[in-house]
Design a protein around this motif. Structure first.
Motif, mmCIF file in Angstrom:
data_model
loop_
_atom_site.group_PDB
_atom_site.id
_atom_site.type_symbol
_atom_site.label_atom_id
_atom_site.label_comp_id
_atom_site.label_asym_id
_atom_site.label_seq_id
_atom_site.Cartn_x
_atom_site.Cartn_y
_atom_site.Cartn_z
ATOM 1 N N GLY A 28 79.310 28.453 26.267
ATOM 2 C CA GLY A 28 79.156 28.536 27.722
ATOM 3 C C GLY A 28 77.722 28.785 28.181
ATOM 4 O O GLY A 28 77.290 28.249 29.210
ATOM 5 N N LYS A 40 76.946 33.909 32.152
ATOM 6 C CA LYS A 40 77.554 35.241 32.298
ATOM 7 C C LYS A 40 77.373 36.046 31.016
ATOM 8 O O LYS A 40 77.150 37.235 31.059
ATOM 9 N N ASP A 41 77.523 35.386 29.890
ATOM 10 C CA ASP A 41 77.235 36.081 28.626
ATOM 11 C C ASP A 41 76.604 35.107 27.633
ATOM 12 O O ASP A 41 76.650 33.895 27.820
ATOM 13 N N ARG A 113 84.909 22.548 16.229
ATOM 14 C CA ARG A 113 86.194 23.196 16.543
ATOM 15 C C ARG A 113 86.304 23.544 18.030
ATOM 16 O O ARG A 113 87.324 24.025 18.488
ATOM 17 N N ASN A 119 80.823 22.265 26.069
ATOM 18 C CA ASN A 119 80.880 23.632 25.519
ATOM 19 C C ASN A 119 80.527 23.651 24.033
ATOM 20 O O ASN A 119 80.645 24.689 23.389
ATOM 21 N N ASP A 156 95.047 25.044 20.955
ATOM 22 C CA ASP A 156 95.156 26.086 21.979
ATOM 23 C C ASP A 156 95.528 25.429 23.311
ATOM 24 O O ASP A 156 94.696 24.775 23.938
ATOM 25 N N ARG A 196 96.428 34.961 30.310
ATOM 26 C CA ARG A 196 95.397 33.939 30.056
ATOM 27 C C ARG A 196 95.494 32.823 31.099
ATOM 28 O O ARG A 196 94.489 32.312 31.569
ATOM 29 N N LYS A 203 90.126 31.013 38.450
ATOM 30 C CA LYS A 203 88.827 30.323 38.487
ATOM 31 C C LYS A 203 89.005 28.915 39.048
ATOM 32 O O LYS A 203 88.193 28.441 39.839
HETATM 33 N N1 CTP Z 1 86.282 27.915 23.355
HETATM 34 C C1 CTP Z 1 87.138 26.949 22.862
HETATM 35 N N2 CTP Z 1 88.466 26.986 23.193
HETATM 36 C C2 CTP Z 1 88.948 27.965 24.006
HETATM 37 C C3 CTP Z 1 88.084 28.941 24.511
HETATM 38 C C4 CTP Z 1 86.748 28.891 24.166
HETATM 39 O O1 CTP Z 1 86.707 26.059 22.143
HETATM 40 N N3 CTP Z 1 90.227 27.984 24.316
HETATM 41 C C5 CTP Z 1 84.860 27.882 22.952
HETATM 42 C C6 CTP Z 1 83.986 27.017 23.824
HETATM 43 O O2 CTP Z 1 82.956 26.517 23.035
HETATM 44 C C7 CTP Z 1 83.458 28.008 24.841
HETATM 45 C C8 CTP Z 1 83.238 29.234 23.976
HETATM 46 O O3 CTP Z 1 84.319 29.187 23.029
HETATM 47 O O4 CTP Z 1 82.276 27.579 25.472
HETATM 48 C C9 CTP Z 1 83.250 30.558 24.744
HETATM 49 O O5 CTP Z 1 84.478 30.703 25.439
HETATM 50 P P1 CTP Z 1 84.672 31.574 26.752
HETATM 51 O O6 CTP Z 1 83.687 32.685 26.737
HETATM 52 O O7 CTP Z 1 86.115 31.863 26.893
HETATM 53 O O8 CTP Z 1 84.366 30.574 27.956
HETATM 54 P P2 CTP Z 1 83.060 29.857 28.385
HETATM 55 O O9 CTP Z 1 83.117 28.430 27.966
HETATM 56 O O10 CTP Z 1 81.882 30.625 27.931
HETATM 57 O O11 CTP Z 1 83.129 29.837 29.961
HETATM 58 P P3 CTP Z 1 83.069 31.080 30.981
HETATM 59 O O12 CTP Z 1 82.174 32.109 30.381
HETATM 60 O O13 CTP Z 1 82.529 30.442 32.213
HETATM 61 O O14 CTP Z 1 84.487 31.518 31.114
#
Ligand code: CTP
Length: 411
Positions: A28, A40-41, A113, A119, A156, A196, A203
Protein backbone atom coordinates in the motif's frame (compact mmCIF):
# COMPACT_ATOMS: atom_id res chain seq x y z
CA UNK A 1 11.02 7.27 -9.83
CA UNK A 2 11.83 8.62 -6.40
CA UNK A 3 9.73 7.97 -3.30
CA UNK A 4 10.23 10.07 -0.18
CA UNK A 5 10.56 7.66 2.73
CA UNK A 6 10.31 8.70 6.41
CA UNK A 7 13.67 8.76 8.15
CA UNK A 8 12.77 5.88 10.52
CA UNK A 9 11.85 3.64 7.58
CA UNK A 10 15.04 4.58 5.73
CA UNK A 11 17.00 3.66 8.88
CA UNK A 12 15.34 0.22 8.99
CA UNK A 13 16.07 -0.42 5.29
CA UNK A 14 19.69 0.71 5.71
CA UNK A 15 20.27 -1.53 8.73
CA UNK A 16 18.93 -4.57 6.85
CA UNK A 17 21.00 -3.71 3.75
CA UNK A 18 24.12 -3.09 5.85
CA UNK A 19 23.74 -6.59 7.32
CA UNK A 20 23.66 -8.08 3.84
CA UNK A 21 19.90 -8.51 3.38
CA UNK A 22 17.58 -7.21 0.71
CA UNK A 23 14.88 -4.89 1.99
CA UNK A 24 12.05 -2.93 0.38
CA UNK A 25 9.00 -0.97 1.30
CA UNK A 26 6.08 -2.84 -0.18
CA UNK A 27 2.34 -2.87 -0.88
CA UNK A 28 0.00 0.00 0.00
CA UNK A 29 2.75 2.52 0.80
CA UNK A 30 4.33 2.14 -2.66
CA UNK A 31 0.91 2.40 -4.32
CA UNK A 32 -0.04 5.50 -2.32
CA UNK A 33 3.33 7.17 -2.90
CA UNK A 34 3.05 6.67 -6.67
CA UNK A 35 -0.44 8.11 -6.53
CA UNK A 36 0.88 11.16 -4.71
CA UNK A 37 -1.08 10.28 -1.54
CA UNK A 38 0.43 10.10 1.94
CA UNK A 39 0.74 6.42 2.94
CA UNK A 40 -1.03 5.41 6.18
CA UNK A 41 1.63 2.88 7.10
CA UNK A 42 4.92 1.66 5.75
CA UNK A 43 5.48 -2.10 5.51
CA UNK A 44 8.90 -3.57 4.90
CA UNK A 45 9.62 -6.88 3.19
CA UNK A 46 13.06 -8.47 3.45
CA UNK A 47 15.14 -11.53 2.64
CA UNK A 48 16.11 -11.74 6.34
CA UNK A 49 14.36 -14.42 8.44
CA UNK A 50 12.72 -13.39 11.70
CA UNK A 51 15.66 -14.42 13.90
CA UNK A 52 17.97 -12.46 11.60
CA UNK A 53 15.68 -9.42 11.76
CA UNK A 54 15.81 -9.57 15.55
CA UNK A 55 19.62 -9.69 15.49
CA UNK A 56 19.86 -6.75 13.04
CA UNK A 57 17.70 -4.66 15.38
CA UNK A 58 19.10 -5.88 18.69
CA UNK A 59 19.74 -2.29 19.75
CA UNK A 60 16.07 -1.44 19.23
CA UNK A 61 12.91 -2.63 20.90
CA UNK A 62 11.32 -5.40 18.86
CA UNK A 63 7.99 -7.20 19.19
CA UNK A 64 7.48 -10.68 17.81
CA UNK A 65 4.20 -9.80 16.11
CA UNK A 66 3.70 -12.95 14.06
CA UNK A 67 6.76 -15.12 13.88
CA UNK A 68 4.77 -17.87 12.19
CA UNK A 69 3.97 -15.47 9.35
CA UNK A 70 7.43 -13.96 9.37
CA UNK A 71 6.66 -10.60 10.95
CA UNK A 72 8.71 -8.70 13.53
CA UNK A 73 7.75 -5.19 14.61
CA UNK A 74 10.69 -2.89 15.23
CA UNK A 75 10.31 0.39 17.08
CA UNK A 76 12.53 3.17 15.76
CA UNK A 77 12.18 6.56 17.42
CA UNK A 78 8.67 5.73 18.54
CA UNK A 79 7.57 4.49 15.11
CA UNK A 80 6.33 0.91 14.92
CA UNK A 81 7.57 -0.70 11.73
CA UNK A 82 6.40 -4.13 10.57
CA UNK A 83 9.16 -6.07 8.90
CA UNK A 84 8.16 -9.33 7.20
CA UNK A 85 10.29 -12.00 5.60
CA UNK A 86 9.63 -12.65 1.88
CA UNK A 87 7.05 -15.38 1.85
CA UNK A 88 4.97 -17.60 -0.36
CA UNK A 89 1.59 -18.57 1.02
CA UNK A 90 0.69 -22.27 1.11
CA UNK A 91 -2.77 -23.62 0.35
CA UNK A 92 -5.86 -21.84 1.70
CA UNK A 93 -8.65 -23.99 3.07
CA UNK A 94 -10.66 -21.20 4.70
CA UNK A 95 -10.23 -18.51 2.00
CA UNK A 96 -8.46 -16.37 4.52
CA UNK A 97 -5.45 -17.74 6.34
CA UNK A 98 -2.82 -19.71 4.47
CA UNK A 99 -2.52 -23.12 6.13
CA UNK A 100 1.23 -22.73 5.90
CA UNK A 101 3.66 -20.08 4.77
CA UNK A 102 7.04 -20.73 3.18
CA UNK A 103 9.84 -18.25 3.44
CA UNK A 104 11.76 -17.49 0.28
CA UNK A 105 14.82 -15.56 -0.83
CA UNK A 106 13.19 -13.90 -3.81
CA UNK A 107 11.25 -10.69 -3.65
CA UNK A 108 9.44 -11.81 -6.83
CA UNK A 109 7.82 -14.71 -4.94
CA UNK A 110 6.59 -12.33 -2.25
CA UNK A 111 5.09 -9.91 -4.76
CA UNK A 112 3.40 -12.71 -6.67
CA UNK A 113 1.19 -13.71 -3.70
CA UNK A 114 -0.32 -10.22 -3.42
CA UNK A 115 -3.82 -9.25 -4.53
CA UNK A 116 -3.59 -6.53 -7.19
CA UNK A 117 -0.83 -5.26 -9.45
CA UNK A 118 -1.05 -1.80 -7.89
CA UNK A 119 -0.40 -3.42 -4.48
CA UNK A 120 2.37 -5.71 -5.68
CA UNK A 121 5.27 -3.30 -6.06
CA UNK A 122 8.36 -2.93 -3.89
CA UNK A 123 10.78 -0.03 -3.62
CA UNK A 124 14.32 -0.20 -2.33
CA UNK A 125 17.78 1.26 -2.79
CA UNK A 126 17.85 0.29 -6.48
CA UNK A 127 14.45 1.75 -7.21
CA UNK A 128 11.09 0.20 -8.01
CA UNK A 129 10.43 -3.52 -8.45
CA UNK A 130 7.35 -3.72 -10.64
CA UNK A 131 6.99 -7.22 -12.09
CA UNK A 132 3.26 -7.22 -12.90
CA UNK A 133 2.67 -3.84 -14.52
CA UNK A 134 1.58 -1.97 -11.39
CA UNK A 135 2.88 1.38 -12.62
CA UNK A 136 1.14 1.03 -15.96
CA UNK A 137 -2.11 0.02 -14.20
CA UNK A 138 -1.85 3.06 -11.95
CA UNK A 139 -1.37 5.20 -15.06
CA UNK A 140 -4.34 3.56 -16.81
CA UNK A 141 -6.34 3.61 -13.55
CA UNK A 142 -7.02 -0.11 -13.47
CA UNK A 143 -7.52 -2.69 -10.71
CA UNK A 144 -6.12 -6.00 -11.96
CA UNK A 145 -5.29 -9.17 -10.06
CA UNK A 146 -1.73 -10.42 -9.95
CA UNK A 147 -1.79 -13.58 -12.09
CA UNK A 148 -4.94 -15.70 -12.13
CA UNK A 149 -7.91 -13.84 -10.50
CA UNK A 150 -9.74 -17.04 -9.48
CA UNK A 151 -6.66 -18.12 -7.54
CA UNK A 152 -6.19 -14.74 -5.84
CA UNK A 153 -9.85 -14.58 -4.77
CA UNK A 154 -9.81 -18.24 -3.78
CA UNK A 155 -6.95 -17.49 -1.39
CA UNK A 156 -8.85 -14.71 0.35
CA UNK A 157 -12.46 -13.92 -0.52
CA UNK A 158 -12.19 -10.49 1.07
CA UNK A 159 -10.10 -9.46 -1.95
CA UNK A 160 -13.38 -9.37 -3.91
CA UNK A 161 -14.56 -6.52 -1.73
CA UNK A 162 -11.10 -4.96 -1.69
CA UNK A 163 -11.25 -4.71 -5.49
CA UNK A 164 -14.52 -2.77 -5.18
CA UNK A 165 -13.07 -0.64 -2.38
CA UNK A 166 -10.00 0.34 -4.40
CA UNK A 167 -12.19 1.01 -7.42
CA UNK A 168 -14.39 3.30 -5.34
CA UNK A 169 -11.64 5.08 -3.40
CA UNK A 170 -9.27 5.57 -6.33
CA UNK A 171 -11.87 5.88 -9.07
CA UNK A 172 -10.17 3.02 -10.98
CA UNK A 173 -11.96 0.59 -13.32
CA UNK A 174 -11.79 -3.13 -12.62
CA UNK A 175 -10.12 -5.02 -15.47
CA UNK A 176 -12.31 -7.47 -17.42
CA UNK A 177 -10.87 -10.82 -16.25
CA UNK A 178 -10.75 -9.60 -12.69
CA UNK A 179 -14.33 -8.38 -12.96
CA UNK A 180 -15.57 -11.70 -14.36
CA UNK A 181 -13.84 -13.56 -11.59
CA UNK A 182 -15.34 -11.23 -8.97
CA UNK A 183 -18.85 -11.97 -10.19
CA UNK A 184 -18.20 -15.68 -10.51
CA UNK A 185 -16.71 -15.98 -7.02
CA UNK A 186 -18.97 -13.59 -5.14
CA UNK A 187 -20.20 -16.30 -2.76
CA UNK A 188 -16.69 -16.49 -1.28
CA UNK A 189 -17.64 -13.35 0.64
CA UNK A 190 -19.89 -15.57 2.76
CA UNK A 191 -16.79 -17.12 4.35
CA UNK A 192 -15.41 -13.80 5.48
CA UNK A 193 -15.84 -12.42 8.97
CA UNK A 194 -18.30 -9.55 9.31
CA UNK A 195 -15.65 -7.31 10.87
CA UNK A 196 -13.40 -7.60 7.81
CA UNK A 197 -16.35 -7.02 5.47
CA UNK A 198 -17.44 -3.91 7.36
CA UNK A 199 -13.97 -2.40 7.41
CA UNK A 200 -13.72 -2.65 3.60
CA UNK A 201 -17.35 -1.75 3.00
CA UNK A 202 -17.03 1.48 5.01
CA UNK A 203 -14.07 2.52 2.87
CA UNK A 204 -16.03 1.63 -0.27
CA UNK A 205 -18.99 3.73 0.89
CA UNK A 206 -16.75 6.73 1.53
CA UNK A 207 -14.89 6.43 -1.77
CA UNK A 208 -15.27 9.13 -4.40
CA UNK A 209 -16.72 6.66 -6.90
CA UNK A 210 -18.98 4.65 -4.57
CA UNK A 211 -22.04 5.47 -6.70
CA UNK A 212 -20.72 3.84 -9.88
CA UNK A 213 -19.26 0.87 -8.03
CA UNK A 214 -22.51 0.19 -6.14
CA UNK A 215 -24.46 0.56 -9.38
CA UNK A 216 -22.26 -1.87 -11.27
CA UNK A 217 -21.67 -4.35 -8.49
CA UNK A 218 -24.95 -4.31 -6.62
CA UNK A 219 -25.08 -8.13 -6.74
CA UNK A 220 -21.89 -8.18 -4.65
CA UNK A 221 -23.37 -5.97 -1.95
CA UNK A 222 -26.43 -8.23 -1.94
CA UNK A 223 -24.25 -11.12 -0.78
CA UNK A 224 -23.80 -9.49 2.64
CA UNK A 225 -26.88 -7.22 2.64
CA UNK A 226 -29.57 -9.40 1.01
CA UNK A 227 -32.27 -6.97 2.22
CA UNK A 228 -31.43 -4.55 -0.62
CA UNK A 229 -32.82 -7.05 -3.15
CA UNK A 230 -36.29 -5.55 -2.64
CA UNK A 231 -35.37 -2.42 -4.60
CA UNK A 232 -35.95 -2.14 -8.31
CA UNK A 233 -33.26 -0.48 -10.43
CA UNK A 234 -34.86 2.96 -10.27
CA UNK A 235 -35.20 2.82 -6.48
CA UNK A 236 -31.63 1.62 -6.11
CA UNK A 237 -30.37 4.51 -8.20
CA UNK A 238 -32.41 7.02 -6.18
CA UNK A 239 -30.95 5.65 -2.96
CA UNK A 240 -27.39 5.90 -4.29
CA UNK A 241 -28.08 9.41 -5.55
CA UNK A 242 -29.31 10.46 -2.14
CA UNK A 243 -26.07 9.18 -0.61
CA UNK A 244 -24.08 11.52 -2.85
CA UNK A 245 -25.52 14.48 -0.95
CA UNK A 246 -23.65 13.75 2.25
CA UNK A 247 -20.10 12.80 3.13
CA UNK A 248 -20.94 11.30 6.51
CA UNK A 249 -20.65 7.52 6.82
CA UNK A 250 -23.55 7.30 9.28
CA UNK A 251 -25.80 9.27 6.93
CA UNK A 252 -24.75 7.22 3.92
CA UNK A 253 -25.53 4.03 5.81
CA UNK A 254 -28.87 5.43 6.98
CA UNK A 255 -29.81 6.43 3.44
CA UNK A 256 -28.69 3.08 2.05
CA UNK A 257 -30.67 1.03 4.54
CA UNK A 258 -33.55 3.31 5.44
CA UNK A 259 -36.04 2.00 2.91
CA UNK A 260 -35.42 -1.63 3.89
CA UNK A 261 -37.25 -0.78 7.12
CA UNK A 262 -34.62 -2.84 8.91
CA UNK A 263 -31.55 -0.64 9.13
CA UNK A 264 -30.75 -1.33 12.76
CA UNK A 265 -31.06 -5.08 12.46
CA UNK A 266 -28.93 -5.19 9.32
CA UNK A 267 -26.15 -3.22 11.01
CA UNK A 268 -26.35 -5.48 14.06
CA UNK A 269 -26.00 -8.55 11.86
CA UNK A 270 -22.97 -6.97 10.21
CA UNK A 271 -21.54 -6.32 13.69
CA UNK A 272 -21.27 -2.55 13.32
CA UNK A 273 -20.26 -0.65 16.45
CA UNK A 274 -22.97 0.39 18.89
CA UNK A 275 -22.66 4.12 18.17
CA UNK A 276 -23.21 3.68 14.43
CA UNK A 277 -26.12 1.31 15.03
CA UNK A 278 -27.87 3.70 17.40
CA UNK A 279 -27.30 6.80 15.23
CA UNK A 280 -28.59 5.06 12.10
CA UNK A 281 -31.43 3.52 14.11
CA UNK A 282 -32.50 6.89 15.40
CA UNK A 283 -32.48 8.44 11.93
CA UNK A 284 -34.54 5.54 10.60
CA UNK A 285 -37.05 5.85 13.42
CA UNK A 286 -37.41 9.59 12.61
CA UNK A 287 -37.66 9.06 8.88
CA UNK A 288 -41.39 9.76 8.81
CA UNK A 289 -41.08 12.69 11.19
CA UNK A 290 -42.51 15.79 9.50
CA UNK A 291 -40.12 18.71 9.63
CA UNK A 292 -42.33 21.72 10.27
CA UNK A 293 -40.54 25.06 10.33
CA UNK A 294 -42.43 25.99 13.46
CA UNK A 295 -40.31 26.74 16.49
CA UNK A 296 -42.48 24.92 19.02
CA UNK A 297 -42.56 21.76 16.89
CA UNK A 298 -38.82 22.00 16.36
CA UNK A 299 -38.10 22.45 20.05
CA UNK A 300 -40.21 19.38 20.81
CA UNK A 301 -38.20 17.40 18.30
CA UNK A 302 -34.95 18.81 19.72
CA UNK A 303 -36.12 17.71 23.16
CA UNK A 304 -36.75 14.21 21.82
CA UNK A 305 -33.59 13.60 19.79
CA UNK A 306 -31.05 16.32 20.70
CA UNK A 307 -29.38 18.89 18.46
CA UNK A 308 -26.74 16.64 16.85
CA UNK A 309 -29.32 14.09 15.76
CA UNK A 310 -31.61 16.88 14.59
CA UNK A 311 -28.83 18.25 12.37
CA UNK A 312 -28.24 14.74 11.02
CA UNK A 313 -31.96 14.36 10.37
CA UNK A 314 -32.02 17.63 8.41
CA UNK A 315 -29.15 16.44 6.23
CA UNK A 316 -30.81 13.05 5.87
CA UNK A 317 -34.13 14.54 4.73
CA UNK A 318 -32.41 17.02 2.43
CA UNK A 319 -30.47 14.19 0.78
CA UNK A 320 -33.65 12.13 0.27
CA UNK A 321 -35.56 15.05 -1.24
CA UNK A 322 -32.67 16.14 -3.46
CA UNK A 323 -32.38 12.62 -4.87
CA UNK A 324 -36.14 12.37 -5.43
CA UNK A 325 -36.17 15.73 -7.19
CA UNK A 326 -38.94 16.97 -4.80
CA UNK A 327 -41.45 17.31 -7.61
CA UNK A 328 -44.75 17.67 -5.77
CA UNK A 329 -44.13 20.59 -3.45
CA UNK A 330 -41.13 22.29 -2.13
CA UNK A 331 -40.17 19.85 0.59
CA UNK A 332 -36.56 20.90 0.35
CA UNK A 333 -37.36 24.53 1.16
CA UNK A 334 -39.28 23.34 4.22
CA UNK A 335 -36.23 21.39 5.35
CA UNK A 336 -34.00 24.44 4.98
CA UNK A 337 -36.48 26.60 6.88
CA UNK A 338 -36.56 24.02 9.65
CA UNK A 339 -32.76 24.08 9.70
CA UNK A 340 -32.70 27.88 9.92
CA UNK A 341 -35.31 27.93 12.68
CA UNK A 342 -33.29 25.41 14.70
CA UNK A 343 -30.16 27.50 14.27
CA UNK A 344 -32.04 30.52 15.62
CA UNK A 345 -33.26 28.50 18.61
CA UNK A 346 -29.66 27.57 19.39
CA UNK A 347 -28.31 31.09 18.78
CA UNK A 348 -30.98 32.59 21.07
CA UNK A 349 -30.32 29.90 23.67
CA UNK A 350 -34.01 29.05 23.76
CA UNK A 351 -34.88 26.27 26.14
CA UNK A 352 -35.60 22.84 24.64
CA UNK A 353 -33.95 20.40 27.05
CA UNK A 354 -34.22 19.57 30.75
CA UNK A 355 -30.65 20.77 31.18
CA UNK A 356 -31.66 24.24 29.98
CA UNK A 357 -34.62 24.53 32.34
CA UNK A 358 -34.13 27.15 35.08
CA UNK A 359 -34.94 24.52 37.73
CA UNK A 360 -33.49 21.08 38.33
CA UNK A 361 -34.59 17.97 40.21
CA UNK A 362 -33.16 19.21 43.49
CA UNK A 363 -35.17 22.46 43.22
CA UNK A 364 -38.37 20.48 42.76
CA UNK A 365 -37.56 18.16 45.65
CA UNK A 366 -37.02 21.33 47.73
CA UNK A 367 -40.51 22.39 46.62
CA UNK A 368 -41.99 19.16 47.95
CA UNK A 369 -42.02 16.88 44.88
CA UNK A 370 -40.95 13.36 45.75
CA UNK A 371 -38.17 11.56 43.93
CA UNK A 372 -38.92 9.05 41.17
CA UNK A 373 -41.47 9.05 38.39
CA UNK A 374 -43.38 12.09 39.63
CA UNK A 375 -40.22 14.18 39.65
CA UNK A 376 -39.55 13.21 36.04
CA UNK A 377 -43.15 13.95 35.05
CA UNK A 378 -43.01 17.35 36.74
CA UNK A 379 -39.77 18.34 34.99
CA UNK A 380 -41.13 17.20 31.63
CA UNK A 381 -44.36 19.08 32.10
CA UNK A 382 -42.44 22.24 32.94
CA UNK A 383 -40.27 21.81 29.88
CA UNK A 384 -43.28 21.27 27.60
CA UNK A 385 -44.95 24.39 28.95
CA UNK A 386 -41.78 26.44 28.51
CA UNK A 387 -41.41 25.11 24.95
CA UNK A 388 -45.03 25.98 24.19
CA UNK A 389 -44.46 29.51 25.54
CA UNK A 390 -47.01 29.01 28.31
CA UNK A 391 -44.47 29.48 31.09
CA UNK A 392 -41.44 31.69 31.28
CA UNK A 393 -38.18 29.82 31.87
CA UNK A 394 -37.60 31.55 35.23
CA UNK A 395 -37.07 29.74 38.48
CA UNK A 396 -39.73 31.61 40.48
CA UNK A 397 -42.32 31.16 37.71
CA UNK A 398 -41.57 27.45 37.42
CA UNK A 399 -41.60 26.85 41.19
CA UNK A 400 -44.82 28.74 41.50
CA UNK A 401 -46.39 26.51 38.86
CA UNK A 402 -45.03 23.40 40.57
CA UNK A 403 -46.98 24.18 43.74
CA UNK A 404 -50.19 23.58 41.78
CA UNK A 405 -48.71 20.51 40.13
CA UNK A 406 -47.98 19.14 43.61
CA UNK A 407 -51.48 19.89 44.73
CA UNK A 408 -52.89 18.00 41.75
CA UNK A 409 -50.65 15.02 42.49
CA UNK A 410 -51.46 15.05 46.21
CA UNK A 411 -55.22 14.98 45.60
N1 CTP B 1 -2.75 -7.89 0.69
C1 CTP B 1 -3.18 -8.93 -0.11
N2 CTP B 1 -4.41 -9.49 0.13
C2 CTP B 1 -5.20 -9.04 1.14
C3 CTP B 1 -4.76 -7.98 1.94
C4 CTP B 1 -3.52 -7.42 1.70
O1 CTP B 1 -2.48 -9.33 -1.02
N3 CTP B 1 -6.37 -9.59 1.35
C5 CTP B 1 -1.40 -7.32 0.45
C6 CTP B 1 -1.37 -6.21 -0.58
O2 CTP B 1 -0.13 -6.25 -1.20
C7 CTP B 1 -1.52 -4.97 0.28
C8 CTP B 1 -0.68 -5.34 1.49
O3 CTP B 1 -0.91 -6.75 1.65
O4 CTP B 1 -1.06 -3.80 -0.36
C9 CTP B 1 -1.05 -4.58 2.76
O5 CTP B 1 -2.42 -4.79 3.07
P1 CTP B 1 -3.31 -3.78 3.91
O6 CTP B 1 -2.44 -3.04 4.85
O7 CTP B 1 -4.48 -4.54 4.42
O8 CTP B 1 -3.94 -2.80 2.83
P2 CTP B 1 -3.28 -1.75 1.90
O9 CTP B 1 -3.20 -2.29 0.51
O10 CTP B 1 -2.02 -1.26 2.48
O11 CTP B 1 -4.34 -0.58 1.82
P3 CTP B 1 -4.82 0.41 3.00
O12 CTP B 1 -3.65 0.64 3.90
O13 CTP B 1 -5.25 1.61 2.24
O14 CTP B 1 -5.95 -0.31 3.65
Amino acid sequence: MNIVIPREIATALNILNYNGFEAYIVGGCVRDSLLGNAPKDWDITTSARTDEISICFKEYRTINTGLKHGTVTVIIQGMQIEITTYRIDGSYTDNRHPDTVFFTDKVADDLQRRDFTINAMAYGKNGIVDLFGGISDIESRIIRCVGEPDERFGEDGLRILRALRFSSVLGFKIEKNTEESIRKNKQLLCNISKERIVSEFNKLLMGLDFHNVMMEYRELVEVFIPEIRIFNDKEWETILNSMKHTDSLVLRLALLLNETGNAERILKTLKYDGKTISSVGLLSSCRDEQLIPDKIAIKKLLKKIGYDNYTALIKFKAAVFKARGHVFFNELDVVYEAEKAAEEIIADNECYSLKMLDVNGEDLIGAGISRGMILGDALNELLDLVIEGKLENKKEVLLDYIKNFKLAVDK
